[in-house]
Design an enzyme around this catalytic site. Sequence first.
Site, PDB file in Angstrom:
ATOM      1  N   ARG A 182       0.815  -1.228   0.000  1.00  0.00           N
ATOM      2  CA  ARG A 182       0.000   0.000   0.000  1.00  0.00           C
ATOM      3  C   ARG A 182       0.844   1.272   0.000  1.00  0.00           C
ATOM      4  O   ARG A 182       0.329   2.364   0.230  1.00  0.00           O
ATOM      5  CB  ARG A 182      -0.943   0.037   1.200  1.00  0.00           C
ATOM      6  CG  ARG A 182      -2.316  -0.644   1.069  1.00  0.00           C
ATOM      7  CD  ARG A 182      -2.422  -1.607  -0.034  1.00  0.00           C
ATOM      8  NE  ARG A 182      -3.819  -1.823  -0.431  1.00  0.00           N
ATOM      9  CZ  ARG A 182      -4.176  -2.696  -1.355  1.00  0.00           C
ATOM     10  NH1 ARG A 182      -3.279  -3.422  -1.973  1.00  0.00           N
ATOM     11  NH2 ARG A 182      -5.440  -2.835  -1.696  1.00  0.00           N
ATOM     12  N   LEU A 183       2.130   1.160  -0.271  1.00  0.00           N
ATOM     13  CA  LEU A 183       2.980   2.355  -0.371  1.00  0.00           C
ATOM     14  C   LEU A 183       2.960   2.841  -1.819  1.00  0.00           C
ATOM     15  O   LEU A 183       3.971   2.831  -2.530  1.00  0.00           O
ATOM     16  CB  LEU A 183       4.405   2.051   0.099  1.00  0.00           C
ATOM     17  CG  LEU A 183       4.532   1.809   1.606  1.00  0.00           C
ATOM     18  CD1 LEU A 183       5.970   1.437   1.967  1.00  0.00           C
ATOM     19  CD2 LEU A 183       4.110   3.048   2.382  1.00  0.00           C
TER      20      LEU A 183
END
Length: 242
Positions: A221-222
Amino acid sequence: MRDLDNSSRGRQAAEYAATADLAAMRVDYGVAHFGSGEDTDLDETWVAGGWEPLLRHWIEQATAVGAAEPNAMVLATVSLASGSPRPVSRTVLCKGLSPEGVTFYTNYDSAKGGQLAEIPFAAATFLWPALGRQIHVRGPVDKVPDEVTTVYWRSRPRDSQLGAWASHQSRPIGSRAEMDRVLAETTARFADVDDIPVPPRWGGYLLRPDEVEFWQGRRGRLHNRIRVRIDAGRQIVDRLQP
């Protein structure tokens, strides 16, 4: 009473199971490959030449991988019908792209047309899950000149032109059969007309972005997020945290 409680608990358990399945759904975006090329990390240099070339390039890449309707975008407007502002969204097709903005067409008397007449601002999101990419475009909206609408109208298939004349977009109708009847009447009306004219309350809008955000999915999720703000013709570029 006990049976009713057991039934209620059973429904709750089933609902929880369904919710749990949704909660478990996720894609951990990795590095995607397009042909022999690699999708390297999005950075500020990608918009050095402006926001429009990168948006156009991403649409072209979505087309190349066979994305369905790669020019589709979710358009959000603001409705005041309930007395307080409420967001309303729907999917439309981008039919024009230039450094000025994004163009789409509709019935001016439709729900979105009425909302844009009251609050002439909108947001649009392009989404290509197969590529792990999104683009968000936000800003004021203007009607395009009649001559621009006419050029696009002439490029539309005849069936689409007839549909635009037959439909009082966003208004209720009794049944599909009634809609088919109106279309048949419209088809007969224009049977001897080679060039169907533009309906009087139909045309284009230009969303002139003052903010464009490019999103690229990454592991954990970066994600990469690059925002372009346009202020008096000047670009301000920021990297946003995911």
